[in-house]
Design an enzyme around this catalytic site. Structure first.
Site, PDB file in Angstrom:
ATOM      1  N   GLU A  86     -50.479  -9.433  33.023  1.00  0.00           N
ATOM      2  CA  GLU A  86     -52.081  -9.224  33.680  1.00  0.00           C
ATOM      3  C   GLU A  86     -52.091 -10.106  34.726  1.00  0.00           C
ATOM      4  O   GLU A  86     -52.901 -10.154  35.545  1.00  0.00           O
ATOM      5  CB  GLU A  86     -53.119  -9.577  32.530  1.00  0.00           C
ATOM      6  CG  GLU A  86     -53.242  -8.374  31.638  1.00  0.00           C
ATOM      7  CD  GLU A  86     -54.306  -9.016  30.448  1.00  0.00           C
ATOM      8  OE1 GLU A  86     -54.879 -10.005  30.413  1.00  0.00           O
ATOM      9  OE2 GLU A  86     -54.571  -7.974  29.537  1.00  0.00           O
ATOM     10  N   GLU A 104     -37.278 -11.289  14.415  1.00  0.00           N
ATOM     11  CA  GLU A 104     -37.901 -12.472  14.423  1.00  0.00           C
ATOM     12  C   GLU A 104     -37.123 -13.733  13.655  1.00  0.00           C
ATOM     13  O   GLU A 104     -37.312 -15.034  13.904  1.00  0.00           O
ATOM     14  CB  GLU A 104     -39.492 -12.608  14.141  1.00  0.00           C
ATOM     15  CG  GLU A 104     -39.482 -12.439  12.790  1.00  0.00           C
ATOM     16  CD  GLU A 104     -41.054 -12.358  12.253  1.00  0.00           C
ATOM     17  OE1 GLU A 104     -41.194 -13.312  11.294  1.00  0.00           O
ATOM     18  OE2 GLU A 104     -41.737 -11.535  12.766  1.00  0.00           O
TER      19      GLU A 104
END
Length: 269
Positions: A80, A111
């Site tokens: 963003e 992960e």
């Protein structure tokens, strides 16, 4: 994991028997605890932001690493910044365990690889001038722990965003932001309060960094990219208000120069 706050049993039970109103009220009641927990990390966050700004002014970049919800939040925050503040797309980079495909669908065991984050970072050729922020609600994610450890070994500035106290992730970072928000409404669902806390902390870090890098003037996003009609309208209003001119002229200047900052700089020339 039993002693981890994020895994502790919810204060609510028999959720399936609750009315919709009671479910919503309970979630909202728990959410109201988040800002107070985040406020406690501001002194540490202030030190981290000041050091990030110092490095980025000298050509450094900032990387986020995380898995699952934490990784998605980091990627979202990074993605963003270019349209909002007009910075290069590779100034702040978000990486998620399992690659971009994991943004939509979980990648099994990604992960759990302690070497995965540094392997994902290597194509970007990180240097000691860069910054790495590890994001992990539990504070135990091997992908994040290993990434921070290796980054620190290479001289990067390191920070951590977690929701458990005294976690392995925090131990690997120079600056640990530990917003302990308590047990989740649905036991262990860290996409809820913990996710909200992480989002707030990412907003605070990246926004303050952008302001201190000169990407805001007054209170306006004068460097934003005008990529749609809404942003053209917003930019037009900014120019009209700042320069005291009509919206038609302001819009013409915005479209000619491509940003609010450039348009304002050419008024009167």
């Amino acid at each position: 994991m039993e002693n981890r706050v994020t895994e502790q049993t919810s204060a609510y039970d028999n959720l399936q028997d609750m009315s919709v109103r009671d479910i919503l009220t309970g979630i909202n009641r728990e959410d109201s605890l988040v800002p107070g927990a985040v406020a406690k990390v501001i002194p540490t966050m202030e030190q981290l932001v000041e050091r990030i700004v110092e490095r980025m002014k000298n050509g450094g970049r900032m990387f986020y690493i995380g898995a699952g919800t934490s990784g998605r939040l980091g990627v979202t925050d990074a993605s963003e910044l270019p349209p909002t503040y007009g910075v290069p797309f590779d100034l702040v980079i978000g990486l998620i365990a399992g690659g971009d495909g994991a943004l939509r669908k979980a990648v099994e065991r990604a992960e759990d690889d302690p070497e995965g984050a540094w392997r994902d970072l290597e194509p970007f050729r990180p240097t000691a001038q860069d910054v790495l922020i590890g994001i992990a609600a539990s504070g135990t994610t091997p992908y994040v722990v290993g990434g921070l450890r290796e980054a620190r070994r290479h001289g990067l500035l390191t920070g951590a965003i977690t929701c458990n106290p005294a976690s392995p992730v925090a131990a690997e970072a120079e600056y640990a932001l530990e917003a302990v928000v308590g047990p989740e409404f649905v036991t262990g669902s860290t996409r809820m309060k913990a996710g909200t806390a992480q989002k707030l902390m990412l907003n605070m870090i990246s926004t303050s960094v952008m302001i201190k890098l000169g990407r805001v003037e007054g209170n306006r996003m004068v460097n934003m990219q005008i990529t749609n009609a809404k942003l053209v309208g917003r930019g037009t209003r900014m120019i009209a208000e700042a320069a005291g001119i009509g919206e038609e002229q302001a819009r013409e200047l915005l479209l000619r120069w491509g940003s609010v900052k450039e348009a304002l700089g050419h008024i009167g020339k």
